[in-house]
Write a protein that holds these residues in place. Structure first.
Motif, PDB file in Angstrom:
ATOM      1  N   GLN A 472      -5.375  -8.256  -2.646  1.00 37.01           N
ATOM      2  CA  GLN A 472      -5.508  -7.940  -1.463  1.00 37.01           C
ATOM      3  C   GLN A 472      -6.383  -9.087  -0.177  1.00 37.01           C
ATOM      4  N   HIS A 473      -7.438  -9.741  -1.004  1.00 39.36           N
ATOM      5  CA  HIS A 473      -7.332 -10.727   0.044  1.00 39.36           C
ATOM      6  C   HIS A 473      -6.899 -12.223   0.916  1.00 39.36           C
ATOM      7  N   ASP A 475      -4.313 -11.668   0.956  1.00 36.27           N
ATOM      8  CA  ASP A 475      -3.266 -10.842   1.633  1.00 36.27           C
ATOM      9  C   ASP A 475      -3.535 -10.232   2.907  1.00 36.27           C
ATOM     10  N   TRP A 476      -5.427 -10.099   2.863  1.00 41.64           N
ATOM     11  CA  TRP A 476      -5.842 -10.479   4.333  1.00 41.64           C
ATOM     12  C   TRP A 476      -6.176 -11.328   4.995  1.00 41.64           C
ATOM     13  N   SER A 521      -5.754  -1.522   7.335  1.00 42.05           N
ATOM     14  CA  SER A 521      -4.955  -2.330   6.438  1.00 42.05           C
ATOM     15  C   SER A 521      -5.912  -3.276   5.551  1.00 42.05           C
ATOM     16  N   ASN A 522      -6.060  -4.414   5.571  1.00 45.06           N
ATOM     17  CA  ASN A 522      -6.661  -5.307   4.521  1.00 45.06           C
ATOM     18  C   ASN A 522      -8.108  -5.608   5.104  1.00 45.06           C
ATOM     19  N   HIS A 525     -10.654  -3.092   4.014  1.00 44.01           N
ATOM     20  CA  HIS A 525     -10.976  -2.991   2.641  1.00 44.01           C
ATOM     21  C   HIS A 525     -11.504  -3.984   2.260  1.00 44.01           C
ATOM     22  N   THR A 526     -11.316  -5.271   3.149  1.00 44.46           N
ATOM     23  CA  THR A 526     -12.454  -6.724   2.436  1.00 44.46           C
ATOM     24  C   THR A 526     -13.389  -6.257   2.955  1.00 44.46           C
TER      25      THR A 526
END
Length: 912
Positions: A472-473, A475-476, A521-522, A525-526
Motif C-alpha cells: 500500500q505504501h 501504491d500511495w 484511499s492510501n 491508510h499510509t
C-alpha cells in the motif's frame, strides 16, 4: 490662525478631526442629557498651530521612524527626541489666553482632569486606549496649560508611535485635541461594558468597580470587583469580589496618590444592587444613543451620584455566542474528532463541507458514504465501534484474535520475514549480541517472541501486515500521489478567464474529489500505519517500563523530513536578509502585513521576493486549515512574513540548535533504556523501534500532499465568484464558498441570462456570519460523551476530558521534557505575530503551515492532537516538550500566563 481654539464641552462640532474621539463622544453625551462633568475642549487646531509655529512637523516626521534595537523595531529614542521638542517651546499667547479664560470660567475654578483626545481614537477596528496621557487633579490655569503641552507630547509616546506604525496610520495625519473636565473625586469608579467583551454575549453587561478614582481599574493597578449583569432583568447573575487592596485618590492640589484600602472594605462589594441596576440602566440608554453599538463606558460615583467620564465602542468584540446542542445527527451512533480532523480545526465553509467532507471523502465507489460528517460546522469522523461493555471484554477479544492468528502458517511466516528484515539492519556486533540472546530461546519461537507484541493495544495488527503495508505504501507513492498531482495539473492548464461557468464548477468538483480520494484511499491508510506503529512503540514502553514515563517521541526524531527541510529553506532566506543591512532593517521594522509591498520598493527586494516565491511554490499549498475556503500561504503569506521577521531578528537562531536538542534527548533516552532493559525485552524494544522507524517518516509525507489541488481550485472559485458579483448574486467573490452546488447551478443559469439572484448574496452573508459565531464554540471530542469510555473509541481520541476546576490539565505526552514559561495563545494565523520568542505555544492544533512558529517556541500545548499528530512530530524534531489533546487549553490559558508543561507525564500546570 483662528481667534479661539477652545470650545464648550457640549459643542455641536462633531468633527473627529477637530475634537478627537474622546471629545466628540463626551459632547454627544452631554447634548443627549447624560450627566457628564463640566469642562471645555481644546481643538486639534491648537496642536497644529503649535507644530507649525515652531517648525516641528518636519522634525517630527524625520524622527518618528523606528530603529533596530536587539533585533526589534524600537521607537523609544524617537519618542524621547520628539517629546523633547515639545518641552522646548511654549504655547502661543493666544492659546494661553484662550485656555486661561476657559478654565477661569468654570465655576469655582475647580481641580480638573486633562485628557488627551487624538483624532485617530475610536476609529473602527482601532484601540488607542491608554496610549496617550491623562493628568488628574490639576488645579490652576498655569497647571492646566502645562498639562495640555504634556498631553500633546504624549501623542508621541513609544507605544503610541509603535501602534500607529503597526496599523499603518501615517504620522503626518495625527493631531491631538484635549478635554479639560471638572474632577469627580470618586468614592467608587470603574468601567462598564454593555456586552461581554470576553464572550461577545450581548445579553450580559460587565461592570468592574473599585474604590477611589477609576484610573486604578483602567490602569490595572487594582483587581476590582466584577459584576455580570443579566440585561433582560438588569440584575446580577454573577459576582466576583476582587481584593481591592489599593485605591487612587487626589493628592492635595496636584496629582494623585495610592492608598491602602481599609481591611474591612476589601471583602465587601463596592457597589450595592440598586447602584448596579442604576448603572446598568444608564449604560443601556448610552448604548441606544450611540446606535445600539456596544459601549465601553468609564463612570464614577460621588455621594451616590453617577457621572459618565467616557464612552467609546467596544473594540474586537466577538460575535454573539451560539447556544447549541451537541448530539450526533440522526442515524449516526457516534462521532469522534480524530485523524484528518486535526487538519480541520475550525468550522468549515458550506462548499467545502459538501464537496470534500461529504463527497470527496466518500471515495469513488458508487453509493459509498463518507466516513466523515459535520456538526455545527465542525468536522467529525463517524465512529465505528463494537458494543463491548467493558475494557476486559474488548481486550479479551483482541487477545483471542492474536492467539488465533499466531498459530496460522501465514502469520508465522510473516514473523520470520519481519525478523529477517530487522536483523539485516543490525551491525556485525549487534547481530552477534542478538544471536547470543536468541541462543537461549526456543529456535521455533524466536521470531514470535521478538516481533509479536504482548500488548493489548488495539493497533497490534499493524505489526503483522508488513507486506500489505509495503504494497500500500508503494501504491500511495506510485498511484495516489500522481493521481492527485495529475488532477491539479489537468485543471491548471485551463484558462479560467475564458472557461464558461459550468467548466469552472466542474473543476471545483473534480479537484475536491481528487483531494478526497487521495485521503480516502492510501493517503489516509499510509497515515494510519505510521500512527499505529508509533502507538505500538508507545504502548510497549508504557507497559514494560510503567514507572519511567518513556514516550515514543524520545526515540523518534532526527530523520530528514519536510518539516525540518522547510525550516532550513526559510533559514536560508533569513541568512540572505541578514547579509544586507538595509534589507535586514526593512524586514525588522516593517509590520508583516505590509512587508511584501515594502520589499517591492527596496532595491534588493526583487531578489528576496523571488526566493520567497520559490519557497511558496514548494510549501505554499499548505494552509492553516484544510478547508479550501481559507487562504493558503500562497494567497496570504503574511503569517510566513511574521516567522521570517522573528527568525531574522534573533541573531543567535540557527536550525542546528533544534537538531542538537533533539539528538541529545534521543541519545539520553537510548542510554537510559539500555540500562533498564536487557535480554529479550531489550531486543523487543529495538525491534519495535526499527519497525516504527520504517513508517514513522511517512506520516508527514502523506500529510504534506494534502491541499495540492487548492492553489488551482481557489483561483477558479475566485473567478466564478467574481462573475457572480458582477450580476449582483454575491457581494464579494469569496462568498462563493458559502453557497452549495445546488445554489451555484441556478446562479450560473441566471448569469447566462444576465441576471443575478440577490437572495443568494444574503444567504452567503448569513452563513458567513454564522461561521464566525461557530468559531467560538468548543466542540467535544466524542458524541455522545459516554462513548469515550468504549475501549474501541478511547484509544482513538484526540481530546482528553479535563476537570474545569483543576489547575492541572491532563493531555497526551508526545515530546519529552519539562519547561516553565509564559504562554502565547495563538488561535489562528491572524495571531501569528503575537507569538513571543521563548514562550510556550498554546493553540487548538497545528497543521503544516504552523510549523514556522516552532522556531520560536519553548514548548507546545494543544486542544486537539494525538501521538502522531503534526504538532507531536514537529515538537520532537525541534526538541521541545509537548502535551497535546488537552481539550480546553486555549480556553483555560491566557497569553502571558505562566504555565509548566511536562512532556513525560502529559500534564500542564497553570502556575499563575
Amino acid at each position: 490662525m483662528a481667534t479661539t481654539r477652545t470650545a464648550p464641552i457640549n459643542t455641536n462640532a462633531d468633527d473627529l478631526e477637530m475634537v478627537g474621539g474622546k471629545g466628540r463622544s463626551l459632547a454627544q453625551m452631554i447634548r443627549a442629557g447624560f450627566d457628564v462633568p463640566d469642562g471645555f475642549l481644546l481643538t486639534t487646531g491648537a496642536y497644529r498651530d503649535f507644530v507649525v509655529e515652531h517648525g516641528l512637523q518636519e522634525q517630527i516626521l524625520t524622527l518618528a521612524k523606528p530603529e533596530v534595537v536587539d533585533g526589534r523595531a524600537s521607537f523609544e529614542k524617537a519618542s524621547s527626541a520628539i517629546q523633547a521638542l515639545f518641552s522646548q517651546h511654549e504655547l502661543s499667547d493666544s492659546v494661553v489666553k484662550d485656555l486661561r479664560q476657559a478654565y477661569e470660567s468654570l465655576p469655582g475654578r475647580p481641580a480638573v482632569a486633562v485628557r488627551s483626545s487624538a483624532n485617530a481614537e475610536d476609529l473602527p477596528g482601532f484601540s488607542f486606549a491608554g496610549q496617550q496621557e491623562t493628568y488628574l487633579n490639576v488645579r490652576g490655569a498655569d497647571a492646566v496649560i502645562a498639562a495640555v503641552r504634556n498631553c500633546w507630547a504624549s501623542l508621541w509616546t513609544g507605544q503610541a508611535i509603535a501602534y500607529r506604525h503597526e496599523m499603518g496610520i501615517a504620522s503626518d495625519a495625527v493631531a491631538m485635541a484635549v478635554v479639560v473636565q471638572t474632577m469627580v473625586p470618586a468614592d467608587i469608579a470603574g468601567i462598564l461594558f454593555t456586552a461581554n467583551p470576553a464572550t461577545g454575549n450581548r445579553h450580559e453587561m460587565i461592570i468592574n468597580a473599585s474604590y477611589g478614582l477609576g484610573e486604578a481599574v483602567v490602569g490595572g493597578q487594582v483587581t476590582p470587583d466584577t459584576f455580570i449583569i443579566d440585561r433582560t432583568s438588569m440584575t446580577v447573575k454573577e459576582m466576583m469580589l476582587g481584593p481591592k487592596e489599593h485605591k487612587i485618590v487626589s493628592d492635595g492640589d496636584d496629582g494623585t496618590r495610592l492608598l491602602d484600602v481599609a481591611a474591612g472594605e476589601r471583602d465587601v462589594a463596592s457597589l450595592s444592587e440598586p447602584q448596579l441596576a442604576e448603572l446598568a440602566n444608564l449604560a443601556a440608554k448610552v448604548e441606544v444613543h450611540f446606535g445600539g453599538e456596544p459601549q465601553d463606558i468609564e463612570w464614577a460615583i460621588k455621594d451616590g451620584k453617577i457621572s459618565l467620564l467616557q464612552s467609546r465602542p467596544v473594540t474586537n468584540l466577538p460575535p454573539q455566542p451560539l447556544e447549541v446542542v451537541w448530539e450526533p445527527p440522526e442515524g449516526i451512533r457516534g462521532l469522534v474528532r480524530r485523524q484528518i480532523v486535526e487538519n480541520i480545526p475550525d468550522p468549515v465553509t458550506p462548499l467545502f463541507d459538501e464537496l470534500y467532507i461529504h463527497r470527496g471523502l466518500a471515495g469513488r465507489k458508487p453509493g459509498r458514504k463518507s466516513g466523515y460528517t459535520s456538526l455545527h460546522g465542525f468536522a467529525y469522523q463517524i465512529a465505528g465501534f463494537s458494543e463491548q461493555e467493558t475494557d476486559e471484554e474488548f481486550f479479551r477479544a483482541l487477545r483471542t484474535a492474536r492467539e488465533t492468528a499466531a498459530k496460522t502458517p501465514e502469520v508465522q511466516a510473516q514473523e520470520k520475514h519481519d525478523l529477517a528484515l530487522f536483523l539485516e539492519s543490525l551491525s556485525t556486533s549487534e547481530r552477534a549480541d542478538f544471536d547470543a540472546m536468541a541462543s537461549k530461546l526456543d529456535p521455533d519461537r524466536v521470531a514470535h517472541l521478538v516481533t509479536m507484541p504482548d500488548s493489548d493495544n488495539p493497533t497490534y495488527t499493524a505489526f503483522h501486515k508488513t507486506q500489505t503495508n509495503e504494497a500500500q505504501h508503494k501504491d500511495w507513492r506510485e498511484r495516489a500521489i500522481p493521481e492527485l498531482e495529475g488532477a491539479a495539473q489537468k485543471w491548471r492548464q485551463v484558462d479560467i478567464t475564458t472557461a464558461d461557468d459550468g467548466t469552472l464548477l466542474q473543476g471545483l468538483r473534480e479537484l475536491a474529489d481528487a483531494e478526497g480520494w487521495y485521503w480516502a484511499s492510501n493517503g489516509g491508510h499510509t497515515f494510519g500505519v505510521a500512527k499505529s506503529t508509533d502507538d505500538q512503540l508507545q504502548c510497549f514502553l508504557r507497559e514494560t517500563l510503567p514507572d519511567h514515563h518513556f514516550t515514543s517521541g524520545q526515540f523518534l526524531s532526527g530523520f530528514k523530513s519536510r518539516i525540518m527541510q522547510s525550516n532550513e529553506d526559510l533559514f536560508a532566506i533569513c541568512k540572505s536578509i541578514r547579509a544586507d543591512r538595509s534589507l535586514y532593517e526593512t524586514v525588522v521594522v516593517t509590520p508583516a502585513r505590509r512587508l511584501g509591498a515594502e520589499l517591492k520598493k527596496h532595491p534588493a527586494g526583487a531578489e528576496l521576493l523571488a526566493s520567497i516565491d520559490a519557497y511558496l511554490q514548494i510549501y505554499g499549498h499548505q494552509g492553516y486549515s484544510l478547508d479550501f475556503g481559507e487562504p493558503t500561504q500562497i494567497d496570504d503569506p503574511s503569517a510566513l512574513f511574521v516567522t521570517l521577521k522573528g527568525m531574522v531578528s534573533r541573531k543567535d537562531y540557527d536550525p542546528k540548535q533544534h537538531q542538537e536538542q533533539a539528538r541529545q534527548k534521543r541519545d539520553q533516552a537510548m542510554q537510559k533504556i539500555g540500562e533498564l532493559l536487557d535480554g529479550l525485552a531489550y531486543w523487543q524494544f529495538l525491534y519495535r523501534l526499527w519497525f516504527t522507524g520504517k513508517y514513522y517518516p511517512i506520516r508527514e509525507e502523506s500529510c504534506f500532499v494534502l491541499g495540492t489541488a487548492w492553489p488551482v481550485l481557489r483561483p477558479m472559485a475566485a473567478e466564478l465568484g467574481r462573475r457572480f458579483v458582477e450580476v449582483g448574486t454575491l457581494a464579494q467573490a469569496d462568498d462563493i464558498y458559502f453557497l452549495r452546488t445546488d445554489e451555484i447551478e441556478p446562479a450560473i443559469d441566471a448569469r447566462v441570462k444576465g441576471k443575478g439572484i440577490e437572495a443568494y448574496g444574503k444567504l452567503a452573508t448569513e452563513r458567513r456570519e454564522l461561521r464566525e459565531r461557530q468559531k467560538h464554540l468548543h466542540p467535544p471530542g466524542t458524541l455522545p460523551p459516554e462513548i469515550s469510555q468504549n475501549p474501541g473509541v478511547k484509544f482513538k481520541e484526540t481530546q482528553v476530558v479535563n476537570d474545569p476546576g483543576s489547575d492541572t490539565l491532563m493531555g497526551i505526552p508526545v515530546s519529552p521534557g519539562t519547561i516553565r514559561a509564559p504562554a502565547s495563545v495563538i488561535m489562528n494565523q491572524a495571531q501569528f505575530d503575537q507569538m513571543q520568542p521563548g514562550s510556550i505555544l498554546v493553540c487548538p492544533m497545528t497543521s503544516p503551515a504552523w510549523t514556522q512558529l516552532f522556531a520560536h517556541a519553548s514548548g507546545l500545548v494543544t486542544d486537539i492532537g494525538g501521538i502522531l499528530g503534526h504538532g507531536s512530530i514537529v515538537a520532537r524534531e525541534y526538541g521541545i516538550p509537548a502535551v497535546v489533546g488537552t481539550g480546553t487549553s486555549t480556553t483555560r490559558i491566557k497569553s502571558g500566563q505562566e504555565i509548566e508543561i511536562n512532556g513525560d507525564t502529559g500534564t500542564v500546570m497553570l502556575v499563575d
